[in-house]
Design an enzyme around this catalytic site. Structure first.
Site, PDB file in Angstrom:
ATOM      1  N   GLU A  92       0.824  -1.208   0.000  1.00  0.00           N
ATOM      2  CA  GLU A  92       0.000   0.000   0.000  1.00  0.00           C
ATOM      3  C   GLU A  92       0.857   1.257   0.000  1.00  0.00           C
ATOM      4  O   GLU A  92       1.983   1.258   0.514  1.00  0.00           O
ATOM      5  CB  GLU A  92      -0.886   0.040   1.248  1.00  0.00           C
ATOM      6  CG  GLU A  92      -1.921  -1.039   1.311  1.00  0.00           C
ATOM      7  CD  GLU A  92      -2.744  -0.975   2.589  1.00  0.00           C
ATOM      8  OE1 GLU A  92      -3.670  -1.790   2.725  1.00  0.00           O
ATOM      9  OE2 GLU A  92      -2.467  -0.109   3.451  1.00  0.00           O
ATOM     10  N   CYS A 131       3.074   8.659   1.526  1.00  0.00           N
ATOM     11  CA  CYS A 131       3.387   7.705   2.588  1.00  0.00           C
ATOM     12  C   CYS A 131       3.652   6.368   1.905  1.00  0.00           C
ATOM     13  O   CYS A 131       2.760   5.820   1.256  1.00  0.00           O
ATOM     14  CB  CYS A 131       2.227   7.605   3.573  1.00  0.00           C
ATOM     15  SG  CYS A 131       2.495   6.426   4.905  1.00  0.00           S
ATOM     16  N   CYS A 144       4.814  -6.809   7.770  1.00  0.00           N
ATOM     17  CA  CYS A 144       5.710  -6.207   8.762  1.00  0.00           C
ATOM     18  C   CYS A 144       6.007  -7.215   9.868  1.00  0.00           C
ATOM     19  O   CYS A 144       5.091  -7.855  10.384  1.00  0.00           O
ATOM     20  CB  CYS A 144       5.085  -4.949   9.359  1.00  0.00           C
ATOM     21  SG  CYS A 144       6.177  -4.091  10.524  1.00  0.00           S
ATOM     22  N   CYS A 154       2.924  -4.946  15.736  1.00  0.00           N
ATOM     23  CA  CYS A 154       2.306  -4.068  16.731  1.00  0.00           C
ATOM     24  C   CYS A 154       0.809  -4.359  16.816  1.00  0.00           C
ATOM     25  O   CYS A 154       0.142  -4.563  15.787  1.00  0.00           O
ATOM     26  CB  CYS A 154       2.539  -2.608  16.367  1.00  0.00           C
ATOM     27  SG  CYS A 154       4.297  -2.144  16.375  1.00  0.00           S
ATOM     28  N   CYS A 205      -1.882  -2.416  14.655  1.00  0.00           N
ATOM     29  CA  CYS A 205      -1.602  -2.210  13.233  1.00  0.00           C
ATOM     30  C   CYS A 205      -2.096  -3.387  12.402  1.00  0.00           C
ATOM     31  O   CYS A 205      -1.709  -4.539  12.622  1.00  0.00           O
ATOM     32  CB  CYS A 205      -0.099  -2.026  13.028  1.00  0.00           C
ATOM     33  SG  CYS A 205       0.385  -1.823  11.301  1.00  0.00           S
ATOM     34  N   GLY A 235       5.532  -1.950   6.905  1.00  0.00           N
ATOM     35  CA  GLY A 235       6.892  -2.395   7.179  1.00  0.00           C
ATOM     36  C   GLY A 235       7.647  -1.529   8.176  1.00  0.00           C
ATOM     37  O   GLY A 235       7.249  -0.407   8.489  1.00  0.00           O
ATOM     38  N   CYS A 243      -3.055   2.127   7.666  1.00  0.00           N
ATOM     39  CA  CYS A 243      -2.108   1.255   6.983  1.00  0.00           C
ATOM     40  C   CYS A 243      -2.463  -0.215   7.158  1.00  0.00           C
ATOM     41  O   CYS A 243      -2.677  -0.691   8.264  1.00  0.00           O
ATOM     42  CB  CYS A 243      -0.702   1.522   7.525  1.00  0.00           C
ATOM     43  SG  CYS A 243       0.555   0.674   6.596  1.00  0.00           S
TER      44      CYS A 243
END
Length: 349
Positions: free
Chosen positions: A92, A105, A112, A116, A119, A159, A336
């Site tokens: 993305e 962005c 990733c 987290c 996310c 990421g 994201c």
């Protein structure tokens, strides 16, 4: 096998072109077609001879990702892109429109590894690093698709940039190169969950690039619960690295702080954050969470408006410069990882 021309730096391309008997100025011509004119086929590069075009086509590809989906906010024009890479993986990118600039962005990895809790990207897992060319191609492709001139770039997409350090640094230098995008280093920001040794290295390698650290909690106890990598790199180690980065670069560090209702939005959290950052001249971005599925016992919900304001008032009291981030693209999947995850879910269905 043909190589992706976008993976080569300007200096590397001079060497590659020399092997084909092509002079240095031919690199200038090709980069001008790609970065300025947004032409991605050698056959259309009309100031090269037919022989030169054929020689380049035999040796190189210009890999621009395929657009799978694009969402445009009716509120503020924020544009979310889902791209398909050469190997079929998806990433993305986002365009953010401000009165005086357009910001891109961009992603640095497929998925990733940081995982987290808040996310959507981390929850979908890690696949691989992006090459420098795949990183830069996002900027070029967005400019062509939306017919804009991107003035700022933030490595805040999918990421952890500092876990793909060499390719990220190379991509920054390519965007900065006067023959390419010619973007000032000061208009480029790299956001990290906090890899101490890489933060210091970044200060030495790219001292003009801005640094943002995704902190999200002022204590190891709370940060461990939402940022798994904190168990490897503690809050204290990250702050120490940030101070060393500041000593090297003389740059101010931005700290990103996602506010989660009744988890890290209390007065005590704000007091501890202020104490942690005392004397650093830091800047804090307060970000009310984009709700995601509950992880463990933590409900990933947006704080009450009064709790957000209360948190800000505590930081203000301690002279910690801060801002509640203005939301963009609230009517689209702007957070994201959301668009990619939806695409993956559709394929599984």
């Amino acid at each position: 096998m043909r190589k992706n021309l976008l993976d080569f730096s300007y200096e590397e391309l001079i060497e590659e072109f020399n092997k084909l008997g092509l002079e240095k100025f031919r690199v200038d011509q090709v980069w001008d077609w790609i970065y300025k004119k947004k032409v991605f086929s050698f056959s259309e590069m009309t100031n090269l001879s037919k022989e030169h075009r054929e020689a380049l086509s035999d040796r190189f590809l210009i890999n621009i990702p395929e657009l799978l989906d694009m969402q445009i906010s009716q509120i503020d024009k924020t544009t979310k892109f889902l791209w398909k890479l050469e190997d079929g993986n998806t990433i993305e990118s986002v365009l953010l429109f401000h009165p005086d600039r357009v910001t891109a962005c961009i992603s640095s990895q497929v998925g990733c590894p940081a995982k987290c809790a808040f996310c959507a990207t981390g929850q979908s897992g890690f696949v691989r690093n992006l090459s420098a060319g795949e990183i830069v191609a996002q900027v070029i492709a967005m400019e062509k698709e939306r017919r804009v001139n991107i003035g700022n770039v933030v490595y805040m997409g999918m990421g952890e940039p500092l876990l793909n350090y060499n390719e990220v640094v190379k991509s920054v230098k390519m965007l900065n190169h006067k023959k390419g995008k010619n973007m000032s280093m000061r208009r480029i920001s790299i956001s990290t969950v906090g890899i101490p040794e890489r933060i210091v290295q970044l200060g030495n390698d790219l001292p003009e690039v801005k640094l943002a650290i995704s902190l999200h909690a002022p204590t190891n106890f709370k940060r461990d619960m939402i940022v798994p990598m904190n168990k490897k790199y503690s809050v204290e180690e990250i702050i120490h690295a940030a101070k060393e980065y500041q000593r090297i670069t003389k740059n101010r560090v931005t700290f990103e702080y996602i506010l989660i209702r009744e988890f890290n939005d209390f007065v005590d959290d704000a007091e501890k954050l202020a104490e942690l950052l005392r004397g650093m001249g830091a800047y804090v971005n307060l970000i009310p969470i984009n709700p995601v599925p509950t992880i463990g016992e933590i409900k990933m919900e947006r704080p009450h408006h009064w709790a957000i304001e209360r948190f800000k008032e505590v930081l203000d009291k301690h002279n910690i410069e801060n801002e509640i981030r203005k939301e963009k693209g609230t009517d689209i999947d702007a957070a994201c990882g959301q668009l990619r995850r939806r695409h993956i879910d559709k394929k599984k269905a």
